[in-house]
Scaffold this active site. Structure first.
Site, PDB file in Angstrom:
ATOM      1  N   GLU A   9      39.311  43.409  51.116  1.00  0.00           N
ATOM      2  CA  GLU A   9      38.615  43.716  49.877  1.00  0.00           C
ATOM      3  C   GLU A   9      37.293  44.435  50.138  1.00  0.00           C
ATOM      4  O   GLU A   9      36.821  45.206  49.303  1.00  0.00           O
ATOM      5  CB  GLU A   9      38.361  42.427  49.099  1.00  0.00           C
ATOM      6  CG  GLU A   9      38.163  42.633  47.606  1.00  0.00           C
ATOM      7  CD  GLU A   9      38.254  41.343  46.826  1.00  0.00           C
ATOM      8  OE1 GLU A   9      39.155  41.227  45.976  1.00  0.00           O
ATOM      9  OE2 GLU A   9      37.434  40.434  47.076  1.00  0.00           O
ATOM     10  N   HIS A  38      58.280  35.234  68.624  1.00  0.00           N
ATOM     11  CA  HIS A  38      59.737  35.231  68.514  1.00  0.00           C
ATOM     12  C   HIS A  38      60.203  35.893  67.222  1.00  0.00           C
ATOM     13  O   HIS A  38      61.372  35.800  66.859  1.00  0.00           O
ATOM     14  CB  HIS A  38      60.254  33.796  68.606  1.00  0.00           C
ATOM     15  CG  HIS A  38      59.929  33.149  69.910  1.00  0.00           C
ATOM     16  ND1 HIS A  38      60.833  33.048  70.942  1.00  0.00           N
ATOM     17  CD2 HIS A  38      58.776  32.590  70.372  1.00  0.00           C
ATOM     18  CE1 HIS A  38      60.266  32.440  71.970  1.00  0.00           C
ATOM     19  NE2 HIS A  38      59.014  32.154  71.650  1.00  0.00           N
ATOM     20  N   LYS A  98      44.808  44.215  36.532  1.00  0.00           N
ATOM     21  CA  LYS A  98      44.424  43.395  35.381  1.00  0.00           C
ATOM     22  C   LYS A  98      44.624  44.158  34.073  1.00  0.00           C
ATOM     23  O   LYS A  98      45.116  43.593  33.084  1.00  0.00           O
ATOM     24  CB  LYS A  98      42.967  42.956  35.510  1.00  0.00           C
ATOM     25  CG  LYS A  98      42.687  41.997  36.650  1.00  0.00           C
ATOM     26  CD  LYS A  98      41.226  41.594  36.672  1.00  0.00           C
ATOM     27  CE  LYS A  98      40.910  40.670  37.836  1.00  0.00           C
ATOM     28  NZ  LYS A  98      39.475  40.295  37.859  1.00  0.00           N
TER      29      LYS A  98
END
Length: 446
Positions: A287, A308, A422
């Site tokens: 951010e 792995h 948003k």
């Protein structure tokens, strides 16, 4: 004190060119320390460890003790992003890995909400709340951020219905703005105990404010030692020097990104207790740096497990990455591998050795293999996983983030891109005031 080791980068680096980046990092250090750069009104976190008072810590402990006397055994901490990741990473690091199975309690159990919009999650959270003695910490500057606001409405209604409004006021603590916003208004109306999110501290830098310290304290962990570790790092990292670990880290990661095209940084741990430290770190750097078409993509792996799975890609995949290893010098528990008469697993050559010794050799062997595979290696060294060292580590990454972002040429303390989703979400939810956006987006998705 946190240390940074860049020897694993030496074979990739032109030393003279790297020194130019050290110079840039030192210039960025001055910008950060003198508060002359972009976003300088959000630098409250920088001096914060020095100003956390004994009275403030006592207030957190008083809430913990009050709720304990009430028999509270579940606190729902509501927040999103930095309003939960800092507390979560400290709790995960300091807790016993099998505390639930052993029915061990360091303090009141703390669970998190407000960081998703999953209906199943909230239904299951309410299943838990129905069986427990509940209190709530709600964290939001505005009180209107969708995810935590939805969670708080659900949890608040549960607490009020179960305990009554008067008792609910004693079971809800708000961490919010000092003077304005929906949550501040509600807290005043309902007489909730309230703590302030400082105006000059952004969410992802807020772990050493009430946002992080109150939930950590309620959960039974040593916030005083956490603060002491941050204070120690604050003092040490405040010295301008080419040997400053934050300067070294910021200089090398920007060199690797800009000069070698290493656009992804993988934070590696060899202790599962540090998994959520990586989650907190990813928000902090993602951010802070990911804007203006720039930034180093933050990713993480948990080794040796991920050797792995992701190990193949890191060893031989596209060469776009470098690794930063969280190296823990000392384990705090002791487990020794014993000899076995049959030796069917062929491990008797390890008899008498500590498991952590094997872990360190796996770490070293992996680093050498990845260097040979074209992946530069840094190491961030901490003495052990305890509250003091975690406080130092968190402050180190915050301080280094400010330097690194200024070297990169971005404002570390804003997040303009977060608003895009948003606006679309509000339009799709037909929020009042978004009628035009709703009509436009409906046409777009038809």
């Amino acid at each position: 004190m946190i240390k940074v080791d860049v020897k694993g980068c030496e074979s990739f680096v032109d030393e003279a060119k790297y020194q130019e980046y050290v110079g840039k990092a030192l210039e960025a250090f001055d910008v950060l320390k003198n508060e002359t750069g972009a976003g300088n009104d959000f630098l409250g976190w920088k001096k914060l460890p020095r100003y956390i008072s004994d009275r403030e810590l006592h207030d957190y402990e008083a809430i913990r003790d009050k709720w304990s006397r009430k028999g509270v055994d579940l606190v729902i901490a509501i927040g999103i992003g930095g309003s939960y990741l800092g507390a979560k990473c400290v709790m995960e690091a300091l807790s016993h890995s099998f505390a639930k199975q052993l029915k061990r309690k360091d303090g009141i159990e703390v669970v998190f909400a407000g960081n998703n919009l999953s209906e199943e999650y909230y239904a299951e959270l309410m299943d838990l709340a129905a069986e427990r003695n509940v209190a709530c910490i709600v964290i939001s500057k505005s009180g209107t951020t969708t995810e935590p606001a939805v969670a708080f409405r659900i949890v608040k209604q549960h607490i009020e219905a179960r305990y009554g409004k008067a008792e609910a006021a004693d079971r809800i603590v708000a961490i919010t703005d000092a003077a304005k916003g929906a949550l501040k208004t509600l807290a005043t109306q309902e007489n909730y105990e309230t703590f302030v999110v400082p105006d000059n501290v952004g969410g992802r830098f807020s772990v050493l404010t009430p946002v992080g310290l109150l939930p950590i304290c309620v959960a039974g962990y040593d916030v005083r030692a956490l603060v002491e570790g941050a204070q120690d790092a604050c003092t040490g990292l405040g010295i301008k020097s080419e040997k400053n670990p934050a300067v070294i880290y910021a200089a090398m990661r920007n060199y690797l990104n800009t000069e070698l095209g290493k656009s992804t940084e993988i934070l590696v741990n060899y202790n599962p207790k540090l998994t959520y430290v990586a989650e907190w770190w990813k928000q902090l750097y993602g951010e802070s740096e990911g804007k203006d078409g720039k930034g180093i993509f933050p990713a993480s792996v948990n080794n040796t497990a991920d050797l792995h799975s992701m190990g193949q890609f890191i060893q031989e995949g596209s060469r776009l990455m470098f690794e930063t290893v969280l190296h823990v010098e000392n384990a705090q528990r002791s487990v020794v591998i014993e000899s076995d008469n049959q030796n069917l697993d062929q491990l008797n050559f390890l008899a008498g050795k500590h498991v952590e010794y094997c872990n360190h050799m796996a770490e070293l062997g992996t680093q050498l293999a990845h260097i040979d595979g074209g992946v530069p290696q840094m190491a961030v060294n901490m003495e052990k996983v305890d509250a003091f060292n975690l406080g130092s580590l968190l402050y180190f990454f915050e301080f280094a983030c400010g330097i690194s972002a200024y070297v990169l040429g971005v404002n570390p303390f804003n997040q303009p891109g977060v608003e895009a989703y948003k606006k679309n979400m509000f339009a799709l939810l037909e929020k009042p005031g978004y009628e035009k956006e709703t009509a436009a987006i409906r046409k777009r998705i038809q």
